[in-house]
Design a protein around this motif. Structure first.
Motif, PDB file in Angstrom:
ATOM      1  N   VAL A  29      10.587   6.494   5.012  1.00 42.72           N
ATOM      2  CA  VAL A  29       9.294   6.418   4.929  1.00 42.72           C
ATOM      3  C   VAL A  29       8.749   4.910   4.352  1.00 42.72           C
ATOM      4  CG1 VAL A  29       9.017   7.726   2.553  1.00 42.72           C
ATOM      5  CG2 VAL A  29       7.120   7.839   3.891  1.00 42.72           C
ATOM      6  N   THR A  30       7.725   4.611   4.781  1.00 47.67           N
ATOM      7  CA  THR A  30       7.061   3.421   4.301  1.00 47.67           C
ATOM      8  C   THR A  30       5.574   3.648   3.594  1.00 47.67           C
ATOM      9  OG1 THR A  30       8.348   1.999   5.868  1.00 47.67           O
ATOM     10  CG2 THR A  30       6.487   1.339   4.647  1.00 47.67           C
ATOM     11  N   TYR A  31       5.273   3.271   2.369  1.00 49.30           N
ATOM     12  CA  TYR A  31       3.936   3.617   1.739  1.00 49.30           C
ATOM     13  C   TYR A  31       3.408   2.000   1.853  1.00 49.30           C
ATOM     14  CZ  TYR A  31       0.587   3.561  -1.784  1.00 49.30           C
ATOM     15  OH  TYR A  31      -0.718   3.409  -2.634  1.00 49.30           O
ATOM     16  N   ARG A  32       2.355   2.036   2.327  1.00 45.57           N
ATOM     17  CA  ARG A  32       1.544   0.567   2.510  1.00 45.57           C
ATOM     18  C   ARG A  32       0.289   0.718   1.902  1.00 45.57           C
ATOM     19  NH1 ARG A  32       2.095  -2.082   7.981  1.00 45.57           N
ATOM     20  NH2 ARG A  32       3.988  -2.178   7.339  1.00 45.57           N
ATOM     21  N   LYS A  33      -0.063  -0.127   0.899  1.00 54.27           N
ATOM     22  CA  LYS A  33      -1.403  -0.265   0.412  1.00 54.27           C
ATOM     23  C   LYS A  33      -2.041  -1.695   0.656  1.00 54.27           C
ATOM     24  CE  LYS A  33      -5.033   1.328  -2.037  1.00 54.27           C
ATOM     25  NZ  LYS A  33      -5.863   2.087  -1.508  1.00 54.27           N
ATOM     26  N   GLY A  34      -2.934  -1.790   1.014  1.00 62.54           N
ATOM     27  CA  GLY A  34      -3.648  -3.054   1.584  1.00 62.54           C
ATOM     28  C   GLY A  34      -4.168  -3.556   0.408  1.00 62.54           C
ATOM     29  N   ARG A  35      -4.316  -4.949   0.180  1.00 61.59           N
ATOM     30  CA  ARG A  35      -5.111  -5.708  -0.906  1.00 61.59           C
ATOM     31  C   ARG A  35      -5.913  -6.935  -0.170  1.00 61.59           C
ATOM     32  NH1 ARG A  35       0.025  -6.493  -4.923  1.00 61.59           N
ATOM     33  NH2 ARG A  35       0.234  -4.349  -5.284  1.00 61.59           N
ATOM     34  N   VAL A  36      -6.602  -7.780  -1.015  1.00 62.77           N
ATOM     35  CA  VAL A  36      -7.506  -8.697  -0.296  1.00 62.77           C
ATOM     36  C   VAL A  36      -6.635  -9.608   0.179  1.00 62.77           C
ATOM     37  CG1 VAL A  36      -9.040 -10.539  -0.881  1.00 62.77           C
ATOM     38  CG2 VAL A  36      -9.235  -8.473  -1.931  1.00 62.77           C
ATOM     39  N   ILE A  37      -5.569  -9.974  -0.226  1.00 64.87           N
ATOM     40  CA  ILE A  37      -4.469 -10.892   0.348  1.00 64.87           C
ATOM     41  C   ILE A  37      -3.138 -10.101   0.565  1.00 64.87           C
ATOM     42  CG2 ILE A  37      -3.309 -13.001   0.017  1.00 64.87           C
ATOM     43  CD1 ILE A  37      -5.682 -14.133  -1.357  1.00 64.87           C
ATOM     44  N   GLY A  38      -2.661  -9.848   1.573  1.00 65.57           N
ATOM     45  CA  GLY A  38      -1.478  -9.176   1.575  1.00 65.57           C
ATOM     46  C   GLY A  38      -1.695  -7.656   1.451  1.00 65.57           C
ATOM     47  N   TYR A  39      -0.446  -7.183   1.110  1.00 67.40           N
ATOM     48  CA  TYR A  39      -0.509  -5.605   0.989  1.00 67.40           C
ATOM     49  C   TYR A  39       0.872  -5.217   0.188  1.00 67.40           C
ATOM     50  CZ  TYR A  39       2.760  -6.073   5.075  1.00 67.40           C
ATOM     51  OH  TYR A  39       3.747  -6.407   5.839  1.00 67.40           O
ATOM     52  N   LYS A  40       0.828  -3.994  -0.599  1.00 68.43           N
ATOM     53  CA  LYS A  40       2.040  -3.692  -1.188  1.00 68.43           C
ATOM     54  C   LYS A  40       2.777  -2.794  -0.231  1.00 68.43           C
ATOM     55  CE  LYS A  40       2.888  -0.549  -5.223  1.00 68.43           C
ATOM     56  NZ  LYS A  40       2.435   0.102  -6.201  1.00 68.43           N
ATOM     57  N   GLU A  41       3.970  -2.744  -0.136  1.00 68.50           N
ATOM     58  CA  GLU A  41       4.782  -1.800   0.495  1.00 68.50           C
ATOM     59  C   GLU A  41       6.162  -1.396  -0.017  1.00 68.50           C
ATOM     60  OE1 GLU A  41       5.285  -2.666   5.189  1.00 68.50           O
ATOM     61  OE2 GLU A  41       7.214  -3.219   4.403  1.00 68.50           O
ATOM     62  N   ILE A  42       6.343  -0.117  -0.024  1.00 68.64           N
ATOM     63  CA  ILE A  42       7.500   0.445  -0.503  1.00 68.64           C
ATOM     64  C   ILE A  42       8.205   1.331   0.617  1.00 68.64           C
ATOM     65  CG2 ILE A  42       8.388   1.985  -2.284  1.00 68.64           C
ATOM     66  CD1 ILE A  42       5.940   1.360  -4.147  1.00 68.64           C
ATOM     67  N   LYS A  43       9.570   1.104   0.848  1.00 63.08           N
ATOM     68  CA  LYS A  43      10.255   1.775   1.854  1.00 63.08           C
ATOM     69  C   LYS A  43      11.358   2.607   1.016  1.00 63.08           C
ATOM     70  CE  LYS A  43       9.847  -1.718   5.333  1.00 63.08           C
ATOM     71  NZ  LYS A  43      10.493  -2.591   6.382  1.00 63.08           N
ATOM     72  N   ILE A  44      11.397   3.743   1.525  1.00 63.95           N
ATOM     73  CA  ILE A  44      12.484   5.001   0.888  1.00 63.95           C
ATOM     74  C   ILE A  44      13.175   5.440   2.050  1.00 63.95           C
ATOM     75  CG2 ILE A  44      12.613   6.890  -0.420  1.00 63.95           C
ATOM     76  CD1 ILE A  44       9.892   6.381  -1.630  1.00 63.95           C
ATOM     77  N   ARG A  45      14.441   5.504   2.028  1.00 60.76           N
ATOM     78  CA  ARG A  45      15.406   6.230   3.091  1.00 60.76           C
ATOM     79  C   ARG A  45      15.199   7.705   2.718  1.00 60.76           C
ATOM     80  NH1 ARG A  45      17.955   3.134   6.046  1.00 60.76           N
ATOM     81  NH2 ARG A  45      18.618   1.067   5.594  1.00 60.76           N
ATOM     82  N   HIS A  46      15.523   8.476   3.614  1.00 60.29           N
ATOM     83  CA  HIS A  46      15.443   9.749   3.696  1.00 60.29           C
ATOM     84  C   HIS A  46      16.216  10.199   2.447  1.00 60.29           C
ATOM     85  CE1 HIS A  46      12.347  10.589   6.906  1.00 60.29           C
ATOM     86  NE2 HIS A  46      13.010   9.842   7.709  1.00 60.29           N
ATOM     87  N   SER A  47      17.240   9.564   2.641  1.00 57.60           N
ATOM     88  CA  SER A  47      18.520  10.374   1.684  1.00 57.60           C
ATOM     89  C   SER A  47      18.205  10.048   0.097  1.00 57.60           C
ATOM     90  CB  SER A  47      19.724   9.691   1.866  1.00 57.60           C
ATOM     91  OG  SER A  47      19.875   8.211   1.729  1.00 57.60           O
ATOM     92  N   ALA A  48      17.348   9.303  -0.118  1.00 62.80           N
ATOM     93  CA  ALA A  48      16.512   8.895  -1.349  1.00 62.80           C
ATOM     94  C   ALA A  48      15.628   9.643  -1.940  1.00 62.80           C
ATOM     95  CB  ALA A  48      16.351   7.445  -1.626  1.00 62.80           C
ATOM     96  N   ILE A  49      14.891  10.600  -1.075  1.00 65.45           N
ATOM     97  CA  ILE A  49      13.764  11.273  -1.353  1.00 65.45           C
ATOM     98  C   ILE A  49      14.274  12.501  -1.934  1.00 65.45           C
ATOM     99  CG2 ILE A  49      11.928  12.733  -0.618  1.00 65.45           C
ATOM    100  CD1 ILE A  49      11.828  10.496   1.770  1.00 65.45           C
ATOM    101  N   GLY A  50      14.081  12.759  -3.281  1.00 63.74           N
ATOM    102  CA  GLY A  50      14.086  13.814  -4.101  1.00 63.74           C
ATOM    103  C   GLY A  50      13.347  15.002  -3.999  1.00 63.74           C
TER     104      GLY A  50
END
Length: 91
Positions: A29-50
């Motif tokens: 899963v990838t979480y993405r939050k936009g910003r004025v310049i660019g965006y914040k992105e966090i990627k997590i593998r299925h095996s790492a989801i608690g």
């Protein structure tokens, strides 16, 4: 498998300009939050989801994803039906 979910812009959680986005693929899963310049992105593998939990409000729901390493991601402002589907896909 590829699913993309975008939070509502009217949820009142700071999503009016840059709504939260969750992208679910075979890799994770990838979480993405936009910003004025660019965006914040966090990627997590299925095996790492608690755990995946929902914080349901009157119209919208927040998705809380916790990893095995203790990282916590809160994606805000999704429709309740989208939130239920996301939880089912990640469980």
């Amino acid at each position: 498998m590829y699913y993309e979910f975008t939070a509502s812009r009217v949820s009142g959680d700071g999503n009016a300009v840059f709504p939260d986005k969750l992208i679910i693929t075979d890799d994770g899963v990838t979480y993405r939050k936009g910003r004025v310049i660019g965006y914040k992105e966090i990627k997590i593998r299925h095996s790492a989801i608690g755990s995946v939990s929902l914080d349901k409000h009157l119209l919208f729901a927040d998705i809380i994803i916790e990893t095995n390493g203790g990282q916590r991601i809160t994606a805000r402002g999704f429709s309740r039906s989208d939130a239920n589907m996301i939880r089912d896909l990640l469980d």
